[in-house]
Motif scaffolding. Sequence first.
Motif, PDB file in Angstrom:
ATOM      1  N   ASN A   8       0.850  -1.296  -0.083  1.00 17.43           N
ATOM      2  CA  ASN A   8      -0.075  -0.056  -0.125  1.00 17.43           C
ATOM      3  C   ASN A   8       0.917   1.226  -0.030  1.00 17.43           C
ATOM      4  OD1 ASN A   8      -2.715  -1.179   0.069  1.00 17.43           O
ATOM      5  ND2 ASN A   8      -2.455  -1.447   2.245  1.00 17.43           N
ATOM      6  N   TYR A   9       0.513   2.151  -0.906  1.00 17.51           N
ATOM      7  CA  TYR A   9       1.142   3.445  -0.981  1.00 17.51           C
ATOM      8  C   TYR A   9       0.321   4.708  -0.774  1.00 17.51           C
ATOM      9  CZ  TYR A   9       5.069   0.401  -2.649  1.00 17.51           C
ATOM     10  OH  TYR A   9       5.975  -0.355  -2.611  1.00 17.51           O
ATOM     11  N   MET A  10       0.692   5.899  -0.339  1.00 16.10           N
ATOM     12  CA  MET A  10      -0.141   7.047  -0.393  1.00 16.10           C
ATOM     13  C   MET A  10       0.228   7.864  -1.460  1.00 16.10           C
ATOM     14  SD  MET A  10       0.017   7.507   4.046  1.00 16.10           S
ATOM     15  CE  MET A  10      -0.837   9.147   3.712  1.00 16.10           C
ATOM     16  N   VAL A  11       0.896   7.637  -2.313  1.00 12.86           N
ATOM     17  CA  VAL A  11       1.302   8.107  -3.711  1.00 12.86           C
ATOM     18  C   VAL A  11       0.973   7.430  -4.633  1.00 12.86           C
ATOM     19  CG1 VAL A  11       2.878   9.743  -2.596  1.00 12.86           C
ATOM     20  CG2 VAL A  11       3.703   7.813  -3.614  1.00 12.86           C
ATOM     21  N   ASN A  12       0.890   7.916  -5.777  1.00 13.14           N
ATOM     22  CA  ASN A  12       0.740   7.087  -7.165  1.00 13.14           C
ATOM     23  C   ASN A  12       2.064   6.576  -7.410  1.00 13.14           C
ATOM     24  OD1 ASN A  12      -0.681   6.030  -9.324  1.00 13.14           O
ATOM     25  ND2 ASN A  12      -0.152   7.872 -10.642  1.00 13.14           N
ATOM     26  N   ILE A  13       2.104   5.393  -7.564  1.00 12.46           N
ATOM     27  CA  ILE A  13       3.606   4.921  -8.153  1.00 12.46           C
ATOM     28  C   ILE A  13       3.732   4.936  -9.835  1.00 12.46           C
ATOM     29  CG2 ILE A  13       4.966   2.940  -8.007  1.00 12.46           C
ATOM     30  CD1 ILE A  13       4.500   3.962  -5.369  1.00 12.46           C
ATOM     31  N   THR A  14       4.892   5.687  -9.788  1.00 11.68           N
ATOM     32  CA  THR A  14       5.146   5.581 -11.484  1.00 11.68           C
ATOM     33  C   THR A  14       6.531   5.266 -11.706  1.00 11.68           C
ATOM     34  OG1 THR A  14       6.127   7.888 -11.163  1.00 11.68           O
ATOM     35  CG2 THR A  14       3.753   7.615 -11.752  1.00 11.68           C
ATOM     36  N   GLU A  15       6.843   5.010 -12.841  1.00 11.44           N
ATOM     37  CA  GLU A  15       8.238   4.445 -13.133  1.00 11.44           C
ATOM     38  C   GLU A  15       9.257   5.529 -12.526  1.00 11.44           C
ATOM     39  OE1 GLU A  15       9.263   1.714 -15.040  1.00 11.44           O
ATOM     40  OE2 GLU A  15       7.355   1.123 -15.605  1.00 11.44           O
TER      41      GLU A  15
END
Length: 167
Positions: free
Chosen positions: A89-96
């Motif tokens: 789980n992350y509180m930010v959008n995961i990008t490359e």
Amino acid sequence: MKTGRPKINVPLEGLDIILDILSATLLILLIAYTALSYSELPDRIPSHFNARGEVDGYSEKSMLWLLPALGIVMFIGLYFINKFPHLHNYMVNITEENALKNYRFSTRIVRFANLFVMLIFGVIAYNIVESSKGNISNIDSWFLPLVIGSSIMLPIILLIYQNKINK
């Protein structure tokens, strides 16, 4: 489960290796200590302590094996959870662009949690064995405040740090 997050290999750094080795060592020590102490214990051992560290519950000594068994399950489970950081789980959008730093941070949190669990189980097992032998423990003065304080402070620190790495 489809997350749409990049699946990348998070290379281990020195701290990651040290944390894994320390956790495994503590687990091995927990198992060894339990095995070596087991024959010296009475049939009924302390199994519950109140907030002041006083014994208020007893069990059969075979229950002492519950801590190493749970330790093994927790260690293996947390170790394998780290193999799939894209599912955390992350509180930010995961990008490359931010995947590596967020995945590394998340896997490191899990490694610290694994170490913390092994340490807590070791202290509890030690306290049970020493109490069973009639030795007085000083666990009441520091253990509960430390665990509660860590449980409150660490998430706050982690949230602050996560916000910092994602700016």
